[in-house]
Design a protein around this motif. Sequence first.
Motif, PDB file in Angstrom:
ATOM      1  N   CYS A 251     -30.872  -2.877  -3.785  1.00  0.00           N
ATOM      2  CA  CYS A 251     -29.665  -3.455  -4.382  1.00  0.00           C
ATOM      3  C   CYS A 251     -28.420  -2.940  -3.674  1.00  0.00           C
ATOM      4  CB  CYS A 251     -29.578  -3.114  -5.869  1.00  0.00           C
ATOM      5  SG  CYS A 251     -30.771  -3.991  -6.855  1.00  0.00           S
ATOM      6  N   ASP A 252     -28.454  -1.661  -3.381  1.00  0.00           N
ATOM      7  CA  ASP A 252     -27.317  -1.061  -2.702  1.00  0.00           C
ATOM      8  C   ASP A 252     -27.118  -1.715  -1.332  1.00  0.00           C
ATOM      9  OD1 ASP A 252     -25.274   0.852  -2.938  1.00  0.00           O
ATOM     10  OD2 ASP A 252     -26.299   2.103  -1.459  1.00  0.00           O
ATOM     11  N   VAL A 253     -28.221  -1.899  -0.648  1.00  0.00           N
ATOM     12  CA  VAL A 253     -28.163  -2.520   0.680  1.00  0.00           C
ATOM     13  C   VAL A 253     -27.586  -3.929   0.588  1.00  0.00           C
ATOM     14  CG1 VAL A 253     -29.619  -3.532   2.470  1.00  0.00           C
ATOM     15  CG2 VAL A 253     -29.954  -1.158   1.787  1.00  0.00           C
ATOM     16  N   VAL A 254     -28.094  -4.687  -0.370  1.00  0.00           N
ATOM     17  CA  VAL A 254     -27.626  -6.068  -0.506  1.00  0.00           C
ATOM     18  C   VAL A 254     -26.140  -6.095  -0.861  1.00  0.00           C
ATOM     19  CG1 VAL A 254     -27.851  -8.176  -1.863  1.00  0.00           C
ATOM     20  CG2 VAL A 254     -29.892  -6.962  -1.094  1.00  0.00           C
TER      21      VAL A 254
ATOM     22  N   ILE B  30     -26.770  -3.392  12.281  1.00  0.00           N
ATOM     23  CA  ILE B  30     -27.381  -3.712  10.979  1.00  0.00           C
ATOM     24  C   ILE B  30     -27.409  -2.484  10.099  1.00  0.00           C
ATOM     25  CG2 ILE B  30     -29.554  -4.361   9.875  1.00  0.00           C
ATOM     26  CD1 ILE B  30     -30.014  -6.311  12.147  1.00  0.00           C
ATOM     27  N   GLY B  31     -27.720  -1.336  10.729  1.00  0.00           N
ATOM     28  CA  GLY B  31     -27.698  -0.094   9.964  1.00  0.00           C
ATOM     29  C   GLY B  31     -26.342   0.149   9.329  1.00  0.00           C
ATOM     30  N   ARG B  32     -25.316  -0.097  10.132  1.00  0.00           N
ATOM     31  CA  ARG B  32     -23.960   0.155   9.624  1.00  0.00           C
ATOM     32  C   ARG B  32     -23.600  -0.758   8.464  1.00  0.00           C
ATOM     33  NH1 ARG B  32     -18.964   1.298  13.383  1.00  0.00           N
ATOM     34  NH2 ARG B  32     -18.083   0.699  11.392  1.00  0.00           N
ATOM     35  N   ILE B  33     -23.878  -2.030   8.613  1.00  0.00           N
ATOM     36  CA  ILE B  33     -23.408  -2.944   7.568  1.00  0.00           C
ATOM     37  C   ILE B  33     -24.294  -2.923   6.333  1.00  0.00           C
ATOM     38  CG2 ILE B  33     -22.244  -4.503   9.161  1.00  0.00           C
ATOM     39  CD1 ILE B  33     -24.597  -6.418   8.780  1.00  0.00           C
ATOM     40  N   THR B  34     -25.446  -2.281   6.432  1.00  0.00           N
ATOM     41  CA  THR B  34     -26.264  -2.199   5.226  1.00  0.00           C
ATOM     42  C   THR B  34     -26.140  -0.849   4.538  1.00  0.00           C
ATOM     43  OG1 THR B  34     -28.165  -1.553   6.559  1.00  0.00           O
ATOM     44  CG2 THR B  34     -27.999  -3.877   5.940  1.00  0.00           C
ATOM     45  N   SER B  35     -25.638   0.157   5.262  1.00  0.00           N
ATOM     46  CA  SER B  35     -25.655   1.487   4.647  1.00  0.00           C
ATOM     47  C   SER B  35     -24.343   1.843   3.983  1.00  0.00           C
ATOM     48  CB  SER B  35     -26.012   2.541   5.684  1.00  0.00           C
ATOM     49  OG  SER B  35     -25.116   2.480   6.755  1.00  0.00           O
TER      50      SER B  35
ATOM     51  N   PRO C 167     -22.194  12.058   2.876  1.00  0.00           N
ATOM     52  CA  PRO C 167     -21.986  13.341   3.548  1.00  0.00           C
ATOM     53  C   PRO C 167     -23.156  14.293   3.305  1.00  0.00           C
ATOM     54  CG  PRO C 167     -20.387  12.970   1.784  1.00  0.00           C
ATOM     55  CD  PRO C 167     -21.160  11.708   1.951  1.00  0.00           C
ATOM     56  N   ASN C 168     -23.321  15.144   4.269  1.00  0.00           N
ATOM     57  CA  ASN C 168     -24.445  16.071   4.348  1.00  0.00           C
ATOM     58  C   ASN C 168     -25.082  16.417   2.999  1.00  0.00           C
ATOM     59  OD1 ASN C 168     -21.823  16.721   4.349  1.00  0.00           O
ATOM     60  ND2 ASN C 168     -21.937  18.109   6.095  1.00  0.00           N
ATOM     61  N   SER C 169     -24.432  17.311   2.278  1.00  0.00           N
ATOM     62  CA  SER C 169     -25.039  17.626   0.993  1.00  0.00           C
ATOM     63  C   SER C 169     -24.006  17.444  -0.085  1.00  0.00           C
ATOM     64  CB  SER C 169     -25.575  19.059   1.002  1.00  0.00           C
ATOM     65  OG  SER C 169     -24.491  19.951   1.111  1.00  0.00           O
ATOM     66  N   GLY C 170     -23.174  16.503   0.103  1.00  0.00           N
ATOM     67  CA  GLY C 170     -22.110  16.225  -0.867  1.00  0.00           C
ATOM     68  C   GLY C 170     -22.701  16.075  -2.250  1.00  0.00           C
ATOM     69  N   PRO C 171     -21.941  16.362  -3.222  1.00  0.00           N
ATOM     70  CA  PRO C 171     -22.474  16.361  -4.583  1.00  0.00           C
ATOM     71  C   PRO C 171     -22.998  14.999  -5.002  1.00  0.00           C
ATOM     72  CG  PRO C 171     -20.063  16.621  -4.556  1.00  0.00           C
ATOM     73  CD  PRO C 171     -20.546  16.735  -3.154  1.00  0.00           C
ATOM     74  N   GLU C 172     -22.326  13.912  -4.591  1.00  0.00           N
ATOM     75  CA  GLU C 172     -22.778  12.618  -5.061  1.00  0.00           C
ATOM     76  C   GLU C 172     -22.670  11.600  -3.967  1.00  0.00           C
ATOM     77  OE1 GLU C 172     -20.044  13.624  -4.679  1.00  0.00           O
ATOM     78  OE2 GLU C 172     -18.829  11.813  -4.745  1.00  0.00           O
ATOM     79  N   PRO C 173     -23.766  11.428  -3.302  1.00  0.00           N
ATOM     80  CA  PRO C 173     -23.719  10.528  -2.167  1.00  0.00           C
ATOM     81  C   PRO C 173     -23.272   9.135  -2.571  1.00  0.00           C
ATOM     82  CG  PRO C 173     -25.835  11.617  -2.330  1.00  0.00           C
ATOM     83  CD  PRO C 173     -25.063  11.969  -3.550  1.00  0.00           C
ATOM     84  N   ASN C 174     -23.543   8.759  -3.748  1.00  0.00           N
ATOM     85  CA  ASN C 174     -23.330   7.348  -4.049  1.00  0.00           C
ATOM     86  C   ASN C 174     -22.296   7.082  -5.112  1.00  0.00           C
ATOM     87  OD1 ASN C 174     -23.938   4.785  -3.322  1.00  0.00           O
ATOM     88  ND2 ASN C 174     -25.201   4.471  -5.117  1.00  0.00           N
ATOM     89  N   SER C 175     -21.743   8.138  -5.634  1.00  0.00           N
ATOM     90  CA  SER C 175     -20.885   7.846  -6.771  1.00  0.00           C
ATOM     91  C   SER C 175     -19.484   7.460  -6.337  1.00  0.00           C
ATOM     92  CB  SER C 175     -20.813   9.044  -7.700  1.00  0.00           C
ATOM     93  OG  SER C 175     -20.072  10.049  -7.082  1.00  0.00           O
ATOM     94  N   GLU C 176     -19.133   7.669  -5.093  1.00  0.00           N
ATOM     95  CA  GLU C 176     -17.750   7.348  -4.750  1.00  0.00           C
ATOM     96  C   GLU C 176     -17.511   5.866  -4.534  1.00  0.00           C
ATOM     97  OE1 GLU C 176     -18.115   9.454  -0.776  1.00  0.00           O
ATOM     98  OE2 GLU C 176     -16.265   8.334  -0.643  1.00  0.00           O
ATOM     99  N   PRO C 177     -18.425   5.135  -3.948  1.00  0.00           N
ATOM    100  CA  PRO C 177     -18.151   3.717  -4.010  1.00  0.00           C
ATOM    101  C   PRO C 177     -18.541   3.260  -5.390  1.00  0.00           C
ATOM    102  CG  PRO C 177     -20.138   4.141  -2.755  1.00  0.00           C
ATOM    103  CD  PRO C 177     -19.685   5.427  -3.331  1.00  0.00           C
ATOM    104  N   GLU C 178     -17.588   3.146  -6.229  1.00  0.00           N
ATOM    105  CA  GLU C 178     -17.896   2.730  -7.597  1.00  0.00           C
ATOM    106  C   GLU C 178     -18.902   1.614  -7.476  1.00  0.00           C
ATOM    107  OE1 GLU C 178     -17.421   2.204 -10.903  1.00  0.00           O
ATOM    108  OE2 GLU C 178     -18.129   0.165 -10.806  1.00  0.00           O
ATOM    109  N   PRO C 179     -20.078   1.870  -7.900  1.00  0.00           N
ATOM    110  CA  PRO C 179     -21.155   0.902  -7.674  1.00  0.00           C
ATOM    111  C   PRO C 179     -20.854  -0.403  -8.369  1.00  0.00           C
ATOM    112  CG  PRO C 179     -21.899   2.810  -8.947  1.00  0.00           C
ATOM    113  CD  PRO C 179     -20.467   2.998  -8.693  1.00  0.00           C
ATOM    114  N   MET C 180     -21.568  -1.409  -8.005  1.00  0.00           N
ATOM    115  CA  MET C 180     -21.122  -2.734  -8.356  1.00  0.00           C
ATOM    116  C   MET C 180     -20.962  -3.053  -9.834  1.00  0.00           C
ATOM    117  SD  MET C 180     -24.268  -5.218  -7.554  1.00  0.00           S
ATOM    118  CE  MET C 180     -23.418  -6.547  -8.335  1.00  0.00           C
TER     119      MET C 180
END
Lengths: 257, 481
Positions: B240-243, B15-20, B451-464
């Motif tokens: 929202c990200d999880v969903v 569940i952790g994997r498919i939600t994160s 990634p650890n301290s990557g500059p943008e944890p969330n910007s690479e999966p172009e959000p929805m």
Amino acid sequence: MDGYEQGRDAGEPPPAPRTGTAEPPRTGTAEPPRTGSAAPPPRTGIAALSPPYRIAAALALAVVALVACVHLAMIFLHVAPANTVSKQHGEAVDDWVYPEFEQNWKLFAPNPLQQNIAVEARAQFRTEDGGVRHTEWHSLSAQDGAAIDGNLLPSHTDQNQLRRAWDYYTSTHDTQNRPNGMRGELSEEYLRRIAVLRIGREEPARAADGLLRVQVRSVTTNVQPPSWSGEKLDPKPVIRLLPWWNVTSQDMEVRDR
Amino acid sequence: MNRLDRPAGALSRGIGRITSAALGPYQTAVVRIGFSVTWLLFLLREFPHRHELYGPQGPWSWELANRLILDNQAFTALMWNDGRVWFECVYGLAVLSSVLLMLGWRTRTMSVLFMVGALSVLNRSVFVGDGGDNVIHLMAMYLVLTRCGQVWSLDARRAARAARARGGGFHELGEEAAEADPDRVGPVLWWILGLSLAVVTFLGQLGWGWALIFWTMWLAHGLWWLLGRQAPGSQLRALCDVVTNLLHNTALFVIMAEACLIYATAGWYKIQGSRWQDGTAVYYPLHLDYFSPWPALSQLLSTQGTAIMLITYGTVVVQVAFPFTLFNRRVKNVLLAAMMIEHAVIAVLLGLPFFSLAMIAADAVFLPTTFLRRIGNRAARARGAVFTRTRGVPEQRSEAGADTGGTGADTGGTGPVPEARTGAGAPEPYGTGAPELQPELQPEPNPNPEPNSGPEPNSEPEPMPQPEPNPAPSAPERPRP
């Protein structure tokens, strides 16, 4: 950098879009890791949520999983042969699957088609002296075949249109050519319009004054089994002749461009 | 790896994997590109015949289609108006949306428009379609639910640029650039589509089901944008990200299951056919006028009785076996290659290029990540080479001295952005000793694990949502001196 961004976040009211800037805290930099294991990965996903949100996420998970399972079950029942379950719940399956999830993967199965079905058509037209005559039979399928030959990219107009229109007609009519309801009538009109269009293309002069009636027939020839099989099939073609159909003024407006 | 963990532990990890994370970014991207290219080529191929196939005055006239669709309730925008202009508009929209989806521009929005275009055209004339149209129809719907623009897309590039603007070059021009140049296109697109949707709804053209779906998607995009702007660190946005991850991963699973169902159906029904049993089945399609563009070749092939039998049996074996081989990566890859080759052959031999292309695109969801990355890197290198060759000189001339060295880095940077990040920056964080089963069913061993301290944890999966406020910086993607 993280620290700088966080500081900025904490200090200032949000002045401008900053999707990413405040992200790190959410995923765990700011949240103290709660697990004690060595070098724990940052909490992500559902684990990073606080209890009320976690419940919402769990709910979403349950709904999504349920819908996906039901969906796959429905699709399975749809493509599987009629069986105990699908006979019992056929209506529910159809309601779920039609119209958007309809599918048919019996590609060349259980057996590939072993006949060449050529659809031919002819038309009645009025001559200049007021008489009524009809054209020769035009083999519409032969036109298709010629267009497909040597073609790397056959068009749906040549490969599917007539072939499937004929399938549609035969599947919605009995052997006496009586339609099985609305779909049968649609298929008749469709086939008629294809015939009008194609004959018009072949004989523009006669079609220009309006065709009176068209007639369609199919000529079905067995594909002879391969020589090594030792089988032989009757090479004589079987003809199915449909009645003459009146051409309506709407039919005459059929266009291909 | 504690494989002997109790089931509960495995479940919670799953569940952790498919939600994160949105798994299989390369696989979903290749499916996205595959289907948009297939559909685009098809539309262009049939462009001269579009009226005959789908036009209001074709043999399957608007009026005939209307009678059928009133009965079966299929979705098609082409039924909203019987005019020629509207027809051309919808066809044009279908072409345009497939181009943009292929490029990954505002991917999430384009996936919706792509679906609208595909369903409109395909449902308009169901009796001219074949298996290929059927797959495209289904995948167009499933793709809407995936984050299919995480890599190999303009969105990913934009996100990477924004990240770099916020990151390294931050102190110089990043901040100003980010603040002075917020995303305008997204909100504009959102408003336009909202207005169009309102008009369509008001005119009563949408069934309630579709209205609900479209309005939900529109609101979701707006909500995501708003949260990204007002409350980027909030729990609601995380939810929202999880969903969204959940939807993506489920849709990805459904796509794979659908592909398996296709092969299973095709294979298991064949087993029951006498011609597939006696080893002559392949001979027959080669002698059907509608499926033999190369009669001489067909004749030649059909003198080879043993070869025909081997191909016949091989086809059935591969189709029946494929779903089961997903449990073993190596065997799966061998069968996958076999199926793709068979489809390529079918494309030419039976004259079914678009069907084959669509099937190959569907198969591609099972390609291994390493292979896809290699292809991506190669494509990026090829692109870089072309760009430096054609653009190198003028750029050196027109831009500041610091950029002479930057040309190469710049092109390299724009092309393979995603690879560079996921590949070098985060070496397979979770996937290291992944248990046997997971990588097969979910081909991507966790793509973007923050990634650890990557500059943008969330910007690479172009959000929805498309209107996400990614600042599109004017210059900051220049390499820092």
